[in-house]
Write a protein that holds these residues in place. Structure first.
Motif, PDB file in Angstrom:
ATOM      1  N   TYR A 125       0.840  -1.190   0.000  1.00 25.39           N
ATOM      2  CA  TYR A 125       0.000   0.000   0.000  1.00 25.39           C
ATOM      3  C   TYR A 125       0.879   1.244   0.000  1.00 25.39           C
TER       4      TYR A 125
ATOM      5  N   TYR B 218      -3.696  -0.866  -6.737  1.00 25.12           N
ATOM      6  CA  TYR B 218      -4.196  -1.338  -5.443  1.00 25.12           C
ATOM      7  C   TYR B 218      -4.367  -0.175  -4.467  1.00 25.12           C
TER       8      TYR B 218
ATOM      9  N   GLU C  28      -7.928   1.288  -2.860  1.00 26.50           N
ATOM     10  CA  GLU C  28      -8.137   1.234  -1.414  1.00 26.50           C
ATOM     11  C   GLU C  28      -8.436   2.611  -0.840  1.00 26.50           C
TER      12      GLU C  28
ATOM     13  N   ARG D 216     -14.099  -5.120  -5.320  1.00 28.42           N
ATOM     14  CA  ARG D 216     -13.417  -4.631  -4.105  1.00 28.42           C
ATOM     15  C   ARG D 216     -14.253  -3.572  -3.405  1.00 28.42           C
TER      16      ARG D 216
ATOM     17  N   MET E 231     -15.617  -3.916   0.493  1.00 24.27           N
ATOM     18  CA  MET E 231     -15.390  -2.907   1.531  1.00 24.27           C
ATOM     19  C   MET E 231     -16.710  -2.382   2.087  1.00 24.27           C
TER      20      MET E 231
END
Length: 348
Positions: free
Chosen positions: A190, A242, A246, A279, A283
């Motif tokens: 991340y 990614y 996120e 994704r 979440m």
């Protein structure tokens, strides 16, 4: 009743045929796909739509096993969207309605997404997260309006993803966002990015500029030698995809949860093209479970722009008013807010 709807506000042109009970009889669509590293321009997109729309109408009629004479109301996307692509659906539907002497309904694109989501998922009165290439809004229904609780202050989340995909030269087939999602699954590290939530609103332009700088090694558009602070550091495309997902999805989950708390809502509905992202759904599911709530999500058949959503929203409006849109008002507009539409078909 049977409605035929045309959606063509962006790079997808779709024709849908639905019954007033929500039964989808046909829903073919085509996407204008440009080379990697490029976006779609209004003029070329409209030309694509003109070349495909009559084929799609014939295909939809064949799938639904009906003729144009059997259609009770013709519907089209009035806005929001890109003007030249929008004009294709508006002109075709106005012509068909006059040829067959049937009523017309101009539909708000966002309302189409919402009502398609409600009928497909059986969601009664959810908090709605509408995320697409042109829109990012948190919405809840009250007093016969879909009220906007929060939205983007600059670019839409889908536009942020699309523009980043162009920076790293990802394919536009089937969509930039889908290819970012696929690449993000291989990301392991991340990378911290700006997290910009302002009350109930979000901002994506700063995040985009920051991650572009990581890729380019300098600020986008800046000429000359890089300063010491701009020394290029290597980041993998997978980690960047990614990290971007996120960060921006966490922002969206945060404002959605705040709206759910305010409305005392026990469900959230994801609509719009970005709502297909697995994704984002995951979440949102984590947040919803912690609240004892549920997530209503769809796949790309109904999440992305399609003609059925316009047909269904149009038939709801037509039955509620018992009349179509006056012909002189059958125009199109690039700006047409969700909360401008009286939701006369709901009284809960």
């Amino acid at each position: 009743m049977i409605a035929l709807g045309i959606e063509g506000s962006a790079n997808k042109i779709g024709v849908g045929i639905v019954k007033d009970d929500g039964t989808i009889l046909a829903n073919p669509k085509e996407t204008y796909i440009t080379p990697p590293g490029t976006g779609f321009m209004p003029k070329e997109t409209a030309e694509h739509h003109r070349s495909q729309v009559f084929m799609l109408i014939r295909k939809a009629l064949k799938e639904a096993s009906i003729k144009l004479e059997d259609v009770d109301v013709f519907c089209y996307t009035k806005g929001p969207g890109m003007a030249q692509p929008l004009s294709v659906g508006a002109i075709v539907i106005r012509t068909l309605a006059q040829l067959y002497d049937k009523p017309i309904v101009g539909v708000n694109h966002c309302i189409g997404h919402i009502e398609m989501g409600r009928v497909v998922t059986d969601a009664m009165n959810p908090t709605i997260l509408y995320v697409s290439g042109g829109n990012t809004q948190v919405i809840a229904y009250t007093q016969q309006k879909y009220q906007i609780f929060g939205e983007t202050l600059d670019i839409a989340v889908g536009n942020c993803l699309d523009r980043f995909a162009r920076v790293i030269n990802l394919s536009n087939d089937p969509s930039p966002g889908a290819n970012i999602e696929k690449m993000a699954r291989a990301g392991k590290n991340y990378i911290e990015l700006p997290y910009i939530v302002k009350g109930m609103d979000v901002s994506f332009s700063g995040i985009l500029s920051n991650i572009q700088e990581m890729v380019l090694g300098k600020k986008p558009g800046k000429k000359g030698k890089k300063s010491k602070s701009e020394e290029h550091k290597e980041y993998s495309k997978e980690d960047l995809c990614y990290s971007l997902q996120e960060t921006i999805f966490a922002m969206l989950v945060e404002i959605t949860e705040r709206a759910m708390a305010h409305c005392n809502s026990d469900s959230v509905l994801l609509v719009g093209g970005v709502g297909c992202n697995v994704r984002l759904q995951q979440m949102m599911e984590v947040m919803a479970q912690e609240r004892g709530a549920s997530v209503c999500a769809m796949d790309d058949r109904y999440c992305i722009d399609n003609g059925a959503m316009i047909a269904y929203a149009g038939i709801l409006e037509y039955k509620a008013k018992n009349e179509g849109t006056p012909f002189e008002e059958c125009t199109f507009t690039q700006r047409f807010r969700t909360d401008e539409v009286p939701v006369l078909w709901r009284d809960d």
